[in-house]
Design a protein around this motif. Structure first.
Motif, PDB file in Angstrom:
ATOM      1  N   LEU A  56       0.722  -1.310   0.024  1.00 61.73           N
ATOM      2  CA  LEU A  56       0.074  -0.098  -0.112  1.00 61.73           C
ATOM      3  C   LEU A  56       1.028   1.379  -0.102  1.00 61.73           C
ATOM      4  O   LEU A  56       1.720   1.459   0.824  1.00 61.73           O
ATOM      5  CB  LEU A  56      -0.969   0.022   1.106  1.00 61.73           C
ATOM      6  CG  LEU A  56      -1.813  -1.058   1.488  1.00 61.73           C
ATOM      7  CD1 LEU A  56      -2.832  -1.151   2.683  1.00 61.73           C
ATOM      8  CD2 LEU A  56      -3.002  -1.090   0.179  1.00 61.73           C
ATOM      9  N   LEU A  57       0.484   2.117  -1.108  1.00 62.96           N
ATOM     10  CA  LEU A  57       1.277   3.523  -1.085  1.00 62.96           C
ATOM     11  C   LEU A  57       1.084   4.326   0.095  1.00 62.96           C
ATOM     12  O   LEU A  57       1.816   5.097   0.606  1.00 62.96           O
ATOM     13  CB  LEU A  57       1.030   3.997  -2.395  1.00 62.96           C
ATOM     14  CG  LEU A  57       1.693   5.612  -2.571  1.00 62.96           C
ATOM     15  CD1 LEU A  57       3.222   5.224  -2.634  1.00 62.96           C
ATOM     16  CD2 LEU A  57       1.136   6.368  -3.822  1.00 62.96           C
ATOM     17  N   MET A  58      -0.082   4.150   0.844  1.00 59.39           N
ATOM     18  CA  MET A  58      -0.528   5.160   1.825  1.00 59.39           C
ATOM     19  C   MET A  58       0.455   4.655   3.178  1.00 59.39           C
ATOM     20  O   MET A  58       0.871   5.632   4.027  1.00 59.39           O
ATOM     21  CB  MET A  58      -1.964   4.884   2.275  1.00 59.39           C
ATOM     22  CG  MET A  58      -2.474   5.801   3.221  1.00 59.39           C
ATOM     23  SD  MET A  58      -2.014   7.409   2.928  1.00 59.39           S
ATOM     24  CE  MET A  58      -3.000   8.235   4.079  1.00 59.39           C
ATOM     25  N   ILE A  59       0.533   3.408   3.424  1.00 64.66           N
ATOM     26  CA  ILE A  59       1.467   2.737   4.412  1.00 64.66           C
ATOM     27  C   ILE A  59       2.776   3.365   4.294  1.00 64.66           C
ATOM     28  O   ILE A  59       3.549   3.891   5.333  1.00 64.66           O
ATOM     29  CB  ILE A  59       1.498   1.538   4.531  1.00 64.66           C
ATOM     30  CG1 ILE A  59      -0.011   0.763   4.802  1.00 64.66           C
ATOM     31  CG2 ILE A  59       2.432   0.763   5.569  1.00 64.66           C
ATOM     32  CD1 ILE A  59      -0.605   1.178   6.019  1.00 64.66           C
ATOM     33  N   ARG A  60       3.401   3.392   2.798  1.00 64.84           N
ATOM     34  CA  ARG A  60       4.607   3.969   2.811  1.00 64.84           C
ATOM     35  C   ARG A  60       4.859   5.492   3.033  1.00 64.84           C
ATOM     36  O   ARG A  60       5.925   5.898   3.696  1.00 64.84           O
ATOM     37  CB  ARG A  60       5.211   3.536   1.381  1.00 64.84           C
ATOM     38  CG  ARG A  60       5.637   2.081   1.164  1.00 64.84           C
ATOM     39  CD  ARG A  60       6.490   1.811  -0.022  1.00 64.84           C
ATOM     40  NE  ARG A  60       5.482   0.935  -0.795  1.00 64.84           N
ATOM     41  CZ  ARG A  60       5.240   1.005  -2.119  1.00 64.84           C
ATOM     42  NH1 ARG A  60       5.754   1.779  -2.720  1.00 64.84           N
ATOM     43  NH2 ARG A  60       4.707   0.127  -2.646  1.00 64.84           N
ATOM     44  N   ILE A  61       3.827   6.223   2.831  1.00 66.09           N
ATOM     45  CA  ILE A  61       3.821   7.731   3.118  1.00 66.09           C
ATOM     46  C   ILE A  61       3.724   7.668   4.542  1.00 66.09           C
ATOM     47  O   ILE A  61       4.152   8.416   5.024  1.00 66.09           O
ATOM     48  CB  ILE A  61       2.537   8.182   2.250  1.00 66.09           C
ATOM     49  CG1 ILE A  61       2.799   8.363   0.966  1.00 66.09           C
ATOM     50  CG2 ILE A  61       2.199   9.640   2.820  1.00 66.09           C
ATOM     51  CD1 ILE A  61       1.574   8.826   0.223  1.00 66.09           C
ATOM     52  N   LEU A  62       2.965   7.036   5.209  1.00 65.62           N
ATOM     53  CA  LEU A  62       2.902   7.096   6.650  1.00 65.62           C
ATOM     54  C   LEU A  62       4.083   6.665   7.168  1.00 65.62           C
ATOM     55  O   LEU A  62       4.359   7.117   8.540  1.00 65.62           O
ATOM     56  CB  LEU A  62       1.520   5.969   7.269  1.00 65.62           C
ATOM     57  CG  LEU A  62       0.448   6.589   6.939  1.00 65.62           C
ATOM     58  CD1 LEU A  62      -0.723   5.522   7.283  1.00 65.62           C
ATOM     59  CD2 LEU A  62       0.065   7.759   7.774  1.00 65.62           C
ATOM     60  N   GLU A  63       4.937   5.802   6.725  1.00 71.30           N
ATOM     61  CA  GLU A  63       6.339   5.397   7.305  1.00 71.30           C
ATOM     62  C   GLU A  63       7.245   6.735   7.094  1.00 71.30           C
ATOM     63  O   GLU A  63       8.143   6.797   7.953  1.00 71.30           O
ATOM     64  CB  GLU A  63       6.850   4.166   6.552  1.00 71.30           C
ATOM     65  CG  GLU A  63       6.156   2.867   6.860  1.00 71.30           C
ATOM     66  CD  GLU A  63       6.686   1.746   6.153  1.00 71.30           C
ATOM     67  OE1 GLU A  63       7.356   1.975   4.860  1.00 71.30           O
ATOM     68  OE2 GLU A  63       6.719   0.595   6.684  1.00 71.30           O
ATOM     69  N   VAL A  64       7.028   7.284   6.122  1.00 70.03           N
ATOM     70  CA  VAL A  64       7.912   8.661   6.127  1.00 70.03           C
ATOM     71  C   VAL A  64       7.408   9.756   7.246  1.00 70.03           C
ATOM     72  O   VAL A  64       8.490  10.295   7.808  1.00 70.03           O
ATOM     73  CB  VAL A  64       7.855   9.242   4.713  1.00 70.03           C
ATOM     74  CG1 VAL A  64       8.313  10.559   4.542  1.00 70.03           C
ATOM     75  CG2 VAL A  64       8.237   8.205   3.458  1.00 70.03           C
ATOM     76  N   GLY A  65       6.223   9.877   7.346  1.00 72.21           N
ATOM     77  CA  GLY A  65       5.696  10.495   8.554  1.00 72.21           C
ATOM     78  C   GLY A  65       6.420  10.238   9.911  1.00 72.21           C
ATOM     79  O   GLY A  65       6.516  10.787  10.866  1.00 72.21           O
ATOM     80  N   LEU A  66       6.268   8.898   9.951  1.00 68.08           N
ATOM     81  CA  LEU A  66       6.651   8.123  11.154  1.00 68.08           C
ATOM     82  C   LEU A  66       8.197   8.538  11.548  1.00 68.08           C
ATOM     83  O   LEU A  66       8.774   8.841  12.340  1.00 68.08           O
ATOM     84  CB  LEU A  66       6.333   6.563  11.262  1.00 68.08           C
ATOM     85  CG  LEU A  66       7.075   5.975  12.455  1.00 68.08           C
ATOM     86  CD1 LEU A  66       6.331   6.290  13.676  1.00 68.08           C
ATOM     87  CD2 LEU A  66       6.781   4.418  12.360  1.00 68.08           C
TER      88      LEU A  66
END
Length: 130
Positions: free
Chosen positions: A67-77
């Protein structure tokens, strides 16, 4: 008899313009701390799928990695964790008496270093698995 102190209107939302760098550092540090606590519970929930077996855990991880959204959230994390660490080190140094005169500069430096690390890591997080 005690005197009353007028603290102003509690709902005065315009006061944020008067905040110094120290107040913003405190707000960001508290916010990032709560985000990290929330992530901890999410992390435990994902890891708990290993109880049901290796296949369930692997399917969960592969599904999330896709999921691309999870990868974006990982950048935020990453941004949250790096800022929290750098600001924590800054606070430790201030408590030890190092850099008391330049707290604003060290706060801005921690924001700048966080931004550098996050921007440099975006290709790594978003490039995997595409």
């Amino acid at each position: 008899m005690s005197q009353s102190y007028n603290r102003g209107l509690v709902e005065d939302f315009g006061r944020w313009r008067e905040f110094s760098a120290g107040m913003w550092a405190w707000i960001f540090h508290k916010f990032t701390g709560w985000v990290l606590i929330g992530y901890l519970f999410t992390h435990i929930a994902v890891l708990s799928t290993a109880i049901e077996g290796e296949a369930t855990y692997n399917a969960t991880i592969q599904g999330l990695e896709g999921l691309l959204m999870i990868r974006i959230l990982e950048v935020g994390l990453l941004a949250v964790a790096v800022f929290h660490i750098l600001n924590g080190i800054r606070l430790l140094l201030v408590d030890l008496g190092v850099g008391l005169e330049s707290q604003d500069k060290s706060f801005y430096a921690s924001l700048f270093v966080t931004a550098l690390i996050v921007v440099a890591s975006v290709p790594t997080f978003l490039g995997g698995g595409l």
